[in-house]
Structure formats: C-alpha cells, structure tokens
Design a protein around this motif. Structure first.
Motif, PDB file in Angstrom:
ATOM      1  N   LEU A 131      24.740 -20.731 -17.860  1.00  0.00           N
ATOM      2  CA  LEU A 131      25.196 -21.562 -18.984  1.00  0.00           C
ATOM      3  C   LEU A 131      24.051 -22.310 -19.660  1.00  0.00           C
ATOM      4  O   LEU A 131      24.076 -22.524 -20.875  1.00  0.00           O
ATOM      5  CB  LEU A 131      26.241 -22.583 -18.505  1.00  0.00           C
ATOM      6  CG  LEU A 131      27.595 -22.023 -18.072  1.00  0.00           C
ATOM      7  CD1 LEU A 131      28.477 -23.144 -17.517  1.00  0.00           C
ATOM      8  CD2 LEU A 131      28.308 -21.336 -19.232  1.00  0.00           C
ATOM      9  N   ILE A 190      31.314 -23.868 -24.166  1.00  0.00           N
ATOM     10  CA  ILE A 190      31.490 -22.657 -23.345  1.00  0.00           C
ATOM     11  C   ILE A 190      32.461 -21.708 -24.047  1.00  0.00           C
ATOM     12  O   ILE A 190      33.538 -22.127 -24.487  1.00  0.00           O
ATOM     13  CB  ILE A 190      32.004 -23.035 -21.934  1.00  0.00           C
ATOM     14  CG1 ILE A 190      30.922 -23.828 -21.182  1.00  0.00           C
ATOM     15  CG2 ILE A 190      32.387 -21.794 -21.133  1.00  0.00           C
ATOM     16  CD1 ILE A 190      31.370 -24.392 -19.846  1.00  0.00           C
ATOM     17  N   ASP A 193      31.789 -16.417 -21.753  1.00  0.00           N
ATOM     18  CA  ASP A 193      31.164 -17.137 -20.624  1.00  0.00           C
ATOM     19  C   ASP A 193      32.162 -17.281 -19.471  1.00  0.00           C
ATOM     20  O   ASP A 193      31.815 -17.096 -18.303  1.00  0.00           O
ATOM     21  CB  ASP A 193      30.739 -18.549 -21.052  1.00  0.00           C
ATOM     22  CG  ASP A 193      29.605 -18.526 -22.072  1.00  0.00           C
ATOM     23  OD1 ASP A 193      28.851 -17.545 -22.086  1.00  0.00           O
ATOM     24  OD2 ASP A 193      29.514 -19.506 -22.848  1.00  0.00           O
TER      25      ASP A 193
END
Lengths: 211, 97
Positions: free
Chosen positions: A49, A60, A64
């Motif tokens: 991340l 996000i 992801d």
C-alpha cells in the motif's frame, strides 16, 4: 538410584509433559512459523500500500482490496497448514492420534467465531473501514484463544488477554498503528510464545541423556 | 533404591506422571488426565488424593452442563517441589559415573 533409572525417569517426565499438551499440540516450531507469517502479513500490506495509503485508507482501491485479500488468505492458509503439519508430526512422535473427539469439539466450537470474524471483515471492507479490520482480527483471535483455554492451559489465557488488549487498542488507533499492533499480535506474540516454548522444552531436555 | 533427597511423594510412577502433566498444563480435568496417563479411575483418584494431602496439587469438583467435573491444578508448592525433583534427577545424572 542408578544413572539408568534417572535417565528413564527423565524420559518418562518428558514424554508425559508432551503427551499432556497434545490437545494444545501446536509445538514451539509451529508458533515460530506462525509468528513469521504474522509479521510477513502486515509487512507486505505496508509495502504494497505504501505509507500514503496506509495513513489514508480512503485511498485504497477495490483492486488493492482484492490483492490484499488474496495475500492474507494465503498467509492464513499457510499458517494453519504449517501448524496442522507440526501438530500431526508431534502427535505421531508421541504415538497418539492427532485427531480425536476433543480436538473436533475444540475446533468445532471456534467455527461461529471465525464465521463472525469473516463476515465482519467483509462488512468493514465493504464500508471502506479498513483500519478497523486489524482490531477485529485481533479481538476475534483473542476470543478463540480464550475459549481454547478451557480445553488447554493458562498459556492460551495469557495469549488471549494480549490479543484482546492489542485488538481493543487497535480499534481506537490511527491506521498506521493498527498495522503495527497487528504485527505485534500475530507476529511478535506468536514468536515470543514459540521461543518460550523452546526454552521450556530445553529446560527439561537439558537434564536428559542427549547432553 | 531412592536417594533420600528425592521427594518421596513425587517419586512414584503415577504421581510423577500427574505432576509432569500438571507442570506442563497447570490445570487439567480428571477425564483428560486419565486418558493421557492411561490409568484407571481408582488408581488416579488414590494418587491424586496423596498429592493433594501433601499440598502439591488442588482438586476442585464442580458441575459442567449438569455433569460432575473434577479438575486438578498444581500449587506453588507443587511447582517448587517438582522443579527440585527434576534438579535432583539431573544431579544424579551428572554426578554418577
């Protein structure tokens, strides 16, 4: 007392101590391996991340989430598989079956908790409340350990308290901290109990004939 | 022959097994212990009572789902004596030729 008798007594003590923990049955090496997996998960999440998305989970993306879900499921299965293998090997060394009605009841009693943890994780991810997920996992695992304590010993109680405390702290912490607390729980705590287990075994083995 | 310094109470096969199991687990139920040690109810009861009378273990009786349950736990004295017992065995092992 003859030396041979002392050796025989110590062997008997070791065997009985090991046999008595066959329901907990995860040997120190299992804990150590799980600990490494427990460190690898948060570390990978952080690397994947990056500091920005970890600090601001609103950034996000769905992609992801899919990647991290695959990564964490792999870690979960690897940790569960390695613990199972170590447990079976240990039971075999003791000449016992790794599967019996008590183990079945122990594991069966955890199904609702694991189901709840899974559903809560999906619900949190759907609501984009990613920073709450580590806390849910830590608390759920703490509850699993607490119920195992009734079948096993006080080690599980201590672990349970640690996981519950870390989970509670994580739920009220910033996103970066919750990832660190996740590593402290599934990583550091398991490593600590693995090392402690090895030292405990060594304490008894040191007096054995192999020295 | 048993050297004088070894604990008389612990130095008996079933009692040693009970102490070993409790040293590893801290607390354990009667049924589980019987299964682990592969002894009869009577044999386990007799030896557990001896350990309890000497303050090495505690025996607690209660009910779980309306069924009687007996739980054994090791006392602080029991932990100390068991450790001492192992140390004595280790000494014998290292001292004797």
């Amino acid at each position: 007392m003859e030396k041979a008798q002392a050796i025989s007594d110590l062997e008997f003590i070791k065997k009985t101590m090991k046999a008595s923990t066959r329901y907990t049955n995860i040997p120190p090496m299992g804990y150590l391996l799980s600990g490494w997996f427990g460190l690898a998960g948060p570390f990978y999440t952080w690397l994947y991340l990056g500091a920005e998305k970890v600090g601001d989970p609103a950034r996000i993306t769905f992609y992801d989430v899919v990647i991290l879900a695959i990564a964490w499921l792999t870690i979960l299965l690897a940790a569960a598989f390695s613990s199972a293998v170590f447990s079976v090997l240990r039971a075999r060394r003791l000449g016992k079956s790794a599967w019996n009605s008590l183990v079945a009841r122990m594991l069966g009693s955890q199904v609702p908790l694991l189901f709840a943890a899974g559903i809560l994780t999906i619900a949190m991810a759907a609501a984009k409340q990613y920073s709450l997920i580590p806390g849910i996992w830590l608390i759920s695992y703490g509850l699993v350990l607490f119920s195992l304590y009734f079948f096993t010993g006080k080690d599980h109680l201590i672990q349970s308290v640690i996981f519950l405390a870390l989970g509670a702290a994580s739920l009220f912490s910033p996103a970066q901290a919750s990832l660190i607390l996740l590593a402290a729980g599934f990583g550091a705590t398991n490593l600590f109990f693995g090392i402690r287990g090895l030292l405990k075994e060594k304490e008894v083995y040191e007096t054995g004939p192999a020295q | 022959m048993k050297p004088d310094r070894l604990n008389n109470i612990i130095h008996e096969r079933v009692r040693l097994a009970v102490m070993s199991a409790l040293a590893a687990r801290g607390k354990i139920t009667f049924c589980e212990l019987k299964d682990i040690l592969e002894v009869t109810d009577g044999n386990l009861s007799v030896h557990a009572t001896v350990l309890e009378q000497n303050g090495l273990i505690k025996i607690k009786k209660d009910f779980l789902a309306k069924k009687p349950r007996t739980t054994f736990s090791i006392t602080d004295k029991g932990k100390r004596e068991f450790r001492k017992y192992i140390e004595e065995l280790a000494t014998i092992l290292h001292d004797r030729p």
